[in-house]
Motif scaffolding. Structure first.
Motif, PDB file in Angstrom:
ATOM      1  N   LYS A 142      -3.520  40.837  55.177  1.00 39.91           N
ATOM      2  CA  LYS A 142      -3.657  39.339  54.907  1.00 39.91           C
ATOM      3  C   LYS A 142      -2.514  39.011  53.849  1.00 39.91           C
ATOM      4  O   LYS A 142      -2.323  37.355  53.905  1.00 39.91           O
ATOM      5  CB  LYS A 142      -4.951  39.535  54.405  1.00 39.91           C
ATOM      6  N   LEU A 143      -1.955  39.502  52.955  1.00 35.44           N
ATOM      7  CA  LEU A 143      -1.179  38.944  51.776  1.00 35.44           C
ATOM      8  C   LEU A 143       0.370  38.748  52.630  1.00 35.44           C
ATOM      9  O   LEU A 143       1.320  38.237  51.838  1.00 35.44           O
ATOM     10  CB  LEU A 143      -1.104  39.913  50.673  1.00 35.44           C
ATOM     11  N   GLY A 144       0.291  39.371  53.750  1.00 39.96           N
ATOM     12  CA  GLY A 144       1.758  38.922  54.505  1.00 39.96           C
ATOM     13  C   GLY A 144       2.685  40.150  54.247  1.00 39.96           C
ATOM     14  O   GLY A 144       3.894  40.221  54.804  1.00 39.96           O
ATOM     15  N   PHE A 145       2.244  41.337  54.052  1.00 40.13           N
ATOM     16  CA  PHE A 145       3.221  42.568  53.782  1.00 40.13           C
ATOM     17  C   PHE A 145       3.333  43.036  55.272  1.00 40.13           C
ATOM     18  O   PHE A 145       2.607  42.892  56.016  1.00 40.13           O
ATOM     19  CB  PHE A 145       2.532  43.801  53.010  1.00 40.13           C
ATOM     20  N   HIS A 146       4.559  43.587  55.378  1.00 34.13           N
ATOM     21  CA  HIS A 146       4.878  44.239  56.466  1.00 34.13           C
ATOM     22  C   HIS A 146       5.072  45.662  56.367  1.00 34.13           C
ATOM     23  O   HIS A 146       5.526  46.255  55.553  1.00 34.13           O
ATOM     24  CB  HIS A 146       6.198  43.832  57.095  1.00 34.13           C
ATOM     25  N   PHE A 147       4.252  46.669  57.335  1.00 29.79           N
ATOM     26  CA  PHE A 147       4.370  47.760  57.484  1.00 29.79           C
ATOM     27  C   PHE A 147       5.807  48.718  57.591  1.00 29.79           C
ATOM     28  O   PHE A 147       6.401  47.844  58.683  1.00 29.79           O
ATOM     29  CB  PHE A 147       3.302  48.490  58.716  1.00 29.79           C
ATOM     30  N   ILE A 148       6.394  49.474  56.829  1.00 28.48           N
ATOM     31  CA  ILE A 148       7.704  49.833  56.946  1.00 28.48           C
ATOM     32  C   ILE A 148       7.650  51.291  57.771  1.00 28.48           C
ATOM     33  O   ILE A 148       8.035  51.698  58.720  1.00 28.48           O
ATOM     34  CB  ILE A 148       8.303  49.942  55.748  1.00 28.48           C
ATOM     35  N   ASP A 149       6.804  52.172  56.975  1.00 25.49           N
ATOM     36  CA  ASP A 149       6.930  53.688  57.479  1.00 25.49           C
ATOM     37  C   ASP A 149       5.668  54.349  56.416  1.00 25.49           C
ATOM     38  O   ASP A 149       5.012  53.746  55.755  1.00 25.49           O
ATOM     39  CB  ASP A 149       8.340  54.273  57.521  1.00 25.49           C
ATOM     40  N   PHE A 153       4.282  60.023  48.207  1.00 27.24           N
ATOM     41  CA  PHE A 153       4.001  59.546  46.707  1.00 27.24           C
ATOM     42  C   PHE A 153       3.641  60.765  45.757  1.00 27.24           C
ATOM     43  O   PHE A 153       2.534  61.390  46.101  1.00 27.24           O
ATOM     44  CB  PHE A 153       2.926  58.577  46.749  1.00 27.24           C
ATOM     45  N   ASP A 154       4.391  60.925  44.665  1.00 29.28           N
ATOM     46  CA  ASP A 154       4.050  62.202  43.908  1.00 29.28           C
ATOM     47  C   ASP A 154       2.730  61.973  43.358  1.00 29.28           C
ATOM     48  O   ASP A 154       1.954  63.091  42.978  1.00 29.28           O
ATOM     49  CB  ASP A 154       5.179  62.316  42.914  1.00 29.28           C
ATOM     50  N   ASP A 155       2.542  60.596  42.714  1.00 25.51           N
ATOM     51  CA  ASP A 155       1.338  60.391  41.895  1.00 25.51           C
ATOM     52  C   ASP A 155       0.007  60.721  42.679  1.00 25.51           C
ATOM     53  O   ASP A 155      -1.071  61.193  42.097  1.00 25.51           O
ATOM     54  CB  ASP A 155       1.315  59.012  41.389  1.00 25.51           C
ATOM     55  N   THR A 156      -0.136  60.468  43.899  1.00 31.54           N
ATOM     56  CA  THR A 156      -0.957  60.832  44.526  1.00 31.54           C
ATOM     57  C   THR A 156      -1.246  62.082  45.522  1.00 31.54           C
ATOM     58  O   THR A 156      -1.949  62.548  46.259  1.00 31.54           O
ATOM     59  CB  THR A 156      -1.609  59.513  45.669  1.00 31.54           C
ATOM     60  N   GLN A 157       0.155  62.685  45.606  1.00 33.77           N
ATOM     61  CA  GLN A 157       0.307  63.930  46.280  1.00 33.77           C
ATOM     62  C   GLN A 157      -0.057  63.798  47.878  1.00 33.77           C
ATOM     63  O   GLN A 157      -0.346  64.769  48.466  1.00 33.77           O
ATOM     64  CB  GLN A 157      -0.303  65.282  45.632  1.00 33.77           C
ATOM     65  N   GLN A 158       0.272  62.615  48.286  1.00 39.93           N
ATOM     66  CA  GLN A 158       0.064  62.400  49.689  1.00 39.93           C
ATOM     67  C   GLN A 158       1.340  61.350  50.268  1.00 39.93           C
ATOM     68  O   GLN A 158       1.748  60.810  49.809  1.00 39.93           O
ATOM     69  CB  GLN A 158      -1.527  62.177  50.125  1.00 39.93           C
ATOM     70  N   GLU A 159       1.291  61.588  51.623  1.00 36.60           N
ATOM     71  CA  GLU A 159       2.044  60.673  52.556  1.00 36.60           C
ATOM     72  C   GLU A 159       1.176  59.287  52.802  1.00 36.60           C
ATOM     73  O   GLU A 159       0.064  59.498  53.150  1.00 36.60           O
ATOM     74  CB  GLU A 159       2.410  61.096  53.601  1.00 36.60           C
ATOM     75  N   GLU A 160       1.833  58.157  52.549  1.00 36.62           N
ATOM     76  CA  GLU A 160       0.971  56.913  52.527  1.00 36.62           C
ATOM     77  C   GLU A 160       1.640  56.100  53.395  1.00 36.62           C
ATOM     78  O   GLU A 160       3.109  55.742  53.333  1.00 36.62           O
ATOM     79  CB  GLU A 160       0.728  56.471  51.128  1.00 36.62           C
ATOM     80  N   PRO A 161       0.952  55.132  54.071  1.00 36.93           N
ATOM     81  CA  PRO A 161       1.613  53.845  54.606  1.00 36.93           C
ATOM     82  C   PRO A 161       2.283  52.921  53.622  1.00 36.93           C
ATOM     83  O   PRO A 161       1.917  52.928  52.516  1.00 36.93           O
ATOM     84  CB  PRO A 161       0.581  53.262  55.215  1.00 36.93           C
ATOM     85  N   TYR A 162       3.366  52.465  53.872  1.00 40.14           N
ATOM     86  CA  TYR A 162       4.425  51.715  52.776  1.00 40.14           C
ATOM     87  C   TYR A 162       4.634  50.602  53.459  1.00 40.14           C
ATOM     88  O   TYR A 162       4.999  50.370  54.723  1.00 40.14           O
ATOM     89  CB  TYR A 162       5.637  52.641  52.731  1.00 40.14           C
ATOM     90  N   TYR A 163       4.631  49.519  52.562  1.00 42.94           N
ATOM     91  CA  TYR A 163       4.551  48.005  53.188  1.00 42.94           C
ATOM     92  C   TYR A 163       5.477  47.509  51.882  1.00 42.94           C
ATOM     93  O   TYR A 163       5.644  47.540  50.897  1.00 42.94           O
ATOM     94  CB  TYR A 163       3.226  47.408  52.851  1.00 42.94           C
TER      95      TYR A 163
END
Length: 168
Positions: A142-149, A153-163
């Protein structure tokens, strides 16, 4: 305390010691922070708030407190984590559970992005979301971000959708 940006319902402020109890409702809540590295304890919270205040004094941007204008209550935090690259900043947002589902993250995110657009030198804002948090992903869209891949992320110790969102 004067808000740096306001909408009809919300205002963004630089947090201080008076906001510690309110911030415990989101940063100190294990449910809110489950996908963000865990809750912050009461003893550490003043250090976090002080660091964000110093970030604002240095850069003009920070993670702001989100105040509900009609009640004056601190309901969440939204803004920018400091990073190594001054041209690329990270948008984050956390809200107390009682304020989920009201559109506050989208509204506060738009206010924060407007502040970023006023700051010279910022080219891109990026964000990530917990893979299971569909609401957070919708906020970014809604804020206009575009999904990249997807990224680790080391802080959450998981792979996350990045925008990403280019700032014009």
């Amino acid at each position: 305390m004067k808000a740096l940006a306001e909408s009809e319902r919300l205002g963004l402020v630089v947090m201080n010691e008076q906001h510690i109890e309110g911030a415990m409702q989101f940063w100190g809540d294990p449910e809110v922070m489950a996908a963000s590295g865990g809750a912050t304890d009461r003893e550490t919270l003043p250090l976090v708030i002080n660091a964000y205040r110093k970030c604002f004094e240095t850069t003009g941007l920070t993670v702001f407190g989100v105040i509900e204008r009609h009640s004056g209550q601190l309901v969440g935090a939204c803004g920018f984590n400091p990073g190594e690259d001054e041209e690329k900043i990270e948008l984050i947002y956390h809200f107390a559970v009682a304020f989920w589902g009201k559109g506050y993250a989208t509204e506060a995110g738009a206010l924060a992005l407007n502040l970023a657009r006023q700051k010279a030198g910022i080219a891109t804002v990026y964000a990530s979301a917990d893979p299971a948090n569909e609401s957070s992903k919708r906020v970014l869209e809604k804020l206009g971000f575009h999904f990249i891949d997807h990224r680790w992320f080391d802080d959450t110790q998981q792979e996350e959708p990045y925008y990403e969102l280019p700032i014009e």
